[in-house]
Design a protein around this motif. Structure first.
Motif, PDB file in Angstrom:
ATOM      1  N   VAL A  72       0.842  -1.202   0.000  1.00 41.03           N
ATOM      2  CA  VAL A  72       0.000   0.000   0.000  1.00 41.03           C
ATOM      3  C   VAL A  72       0.879   1.255   0.000  1.00 41.03           C
ATOM      4  O   VAL A  72       0.609   2.206  -0.739  1.00 41.03           O
ATOM      5  N   ARG A  73       1.911   1.263   0.806  1.00 47.10           N
ATOM      6  CA  ARG A  73       2.832   2.409   0.823  1.00 47.10           C
ATOM      7  C   ARG A  73       3.479   2.615  -0.539  1.00 47.10           C
ATOM      8  O   ARG A  73       3.604   3.744  -1.019  1.00 47.10           O
ATOM      9  N   HIS A  74       3.898   1.529  -1.129  1.00 50.50           N
ATOM     10  CA  HIS A  74       4.534   1.611  -2.451  1.00 50.50           C
ATOM     11  C   HIS A  74       3.539   2.151  -3.487  1.00 50.50           C
ATOM     12  O   HIS A  74       3.900   2.973  -4.346  1.00 50.50           O
ATOM     13  N   GLN A  75       2.295   1.699  -3.413  1.00 46.02           N
ATOM     14  CA  GLN A  75       1.276   2.180  -4.345  1.00 46.02           C
ATOM     15  C   GLN A  75       1.042   3.683  -4.169  1.00 46.02           C
ATOM     16  O   GLN A  75       0.878   4.406  -5.155  1.00 46.02           O
ATOM     17  N   VAL A  77       3.217   5.895  -3.095  1.00 45.78           N
ATOM     18  CA  VAL A  77       4.377   6.585  -3.665  1.00 45.78           C
ATOM     19  C   VAL A  77       4.257   6.621  -5.185  1.00 45.78           C
ATOM     20  O   VAL A  77       4.501   7.654  -5.818  1.00 45.78           O
ATOM     21  N   GLN A  78       3.861   5.510  -5.780  1.00 50.06           N
ATOM     22  CA  GLN A  78       3.696   5.462  -7.233  1.00 50.06           C
ATOM     23  C   GLN A  78       2.616   6.439  -7.695  1.00 50.06           C
ATOM     24  O   GLN A  78       2.788   7.122  -8.699  1.00 50.06           O
ATOM     25  N   GLU A  79       1.503   6.506  -6.963  1.00 51.89           N
ATOM     26  CA  GLU A  79       0.425   7.416  -7.332  1.00 51.89           C
ATOM     27  C   GLU A  79       0.885   8.865  -7.243  1.00 51.89           C
ATOM     28  O   GLU A  79       0.575   9.670  -8.121  1.00 51.89           O
ATOM     29  N   LYS A  80       1.625   9.209  -6.194  1.00 52.95           N
ATOM     30  CA  LYS A  80       2.145  10.567  -6.064  1.00 52.95           C
ATOM     31  C   LYS A  80       3.090  10.890  -7.217  1.00 52.95           C
ATOM     32  O   LYS A  80       3.044  11.978  -7.791  1.00 52.95           O
ATOM     33  N   LYS A  84       2.540  13.686 -10.058  1.00 53.09           N
ATOM     34  CA  LYS A  84       3.541  14.718 -10.299  1.00 53.09           C
ATOM     35  C   LYS A  84       3.972  14.729 -11.761  1.00 53.09           C
ATOM     36  O   LYS A  84       4.124  15.788 -12.371  1.00 53.09           O
ATOM     37  N   MET A  85       4.172  13.548 -12.325  1.00 50.58           N
ATOM     38  CA  MET A  85       4.578  13.466 -13.729  1.00 50.58           C
ATOM     39  C   MET A  85       3.484  14.021 -14.650  1.00 50.58           C
ATOM     40  O   MET A  85       3.791  14.693 -15.637  1.00 50.58           O
ATOM     41  N   LEU A  86       2.221  13.752 -14.335  1.00 48.37           N
ATOM     42  CA  LEU A  86       1.120  14.295 -15.141  1.00 48.37           C
ATOM     43  C   LEU A  86       1.086  15.816 -15.063  1.00 48.37           C
ATOM     44  O   LEU A  86       0.904  16.493 -16.074  1.00 48.37           O
TER      45      LEU A  86
END
Length: 184
Positions: A72-75, A77-80, A84-86
């Motif tokens: 969940v933590r990794h997900q 971080v990926q979502e953030k 940010k990339m978007l």
């Protein structure tokens, strides 16, 4: 030596309950299966280290919880990172569109310069030629070249009043950008 029968019994007794425990954290069936499988793989590879005088079930639940929380933590971080990339992509696209619009306005303004002034401006600023070199090519004095450059800059400053045209022109000059009016 690992006790295969004892491990199989632990596996059969706990797999389904551990799966649902992981599913409560992850809300994803495939990830829940992966977590439970990873936990049992961990238990199998470290089997010799466990003491079986007490129940191993609480340890299994703790391992499943920890593995699930890590996912969940990794997900998150990926979502953030994706968010940010978007945002950066949108900003880049917006800046690029503004840049292209300004560049097109500059091309149009240069195209409206008198022919001789336009030729001298392009030769000096876009092709990077020296005033003396342009003067020799056209059979005119360096002062005449300077006069045409001054005229071109005066017209462009008037056209782009309030905008930082000098820095923009310097950028074009330094980077020798392709300056054809053809669209891609």
């Amino acid at each position: 030596m690992k006790n295969k029968r004892q491990f199989e019994q632990i596996f059969r007794e706990n797999y389904t309950r551990l799966y649902y425990h992981a599913l409560n954290f992850l809300n994803d069936s495939e990830s829940a299966y992966d977590v439970v499988n990873d936990v049992f793989e961990y238990v199998w590879t470290h089997y010799e280290q466990f003491k079986f005088d007490k129940s191993i079930t609480p340890l299994l639940y703790t391992l499943v919880r920890n593995y699930s929380v890590n996912i969940v933590r990794h997900q998150r971080v990926q979502e953030k990172y994706q968010q940010k990339m978007l945002q950066e992509a949108e900003l880049y696209e917006q800046n690029y569109e503004e840049y292209e619009a300004t560049l097109q306005r500059l091309r149009n303004a240069i195209a409206r310069l008198p022919p001789q002034t336009q030729h001298i401006f392009k030769a000096c600023f876009l092709e990077g030629k020296k005033y003396l070199e342009v003067g020799h090519e056209l059979g005119i004095s360096v002062n005449t070249v300077k006069t045409h450059i001054s005229k071109a800059l005066r017209i462009l400053r008037k056209e782009f009043a309030g905008e930082n045209l000098v820095l923009f022109t310097f950028f074009i000059y330094k980077n020798r950008l392709p300056f054809s009016s053809a669209k891609k």
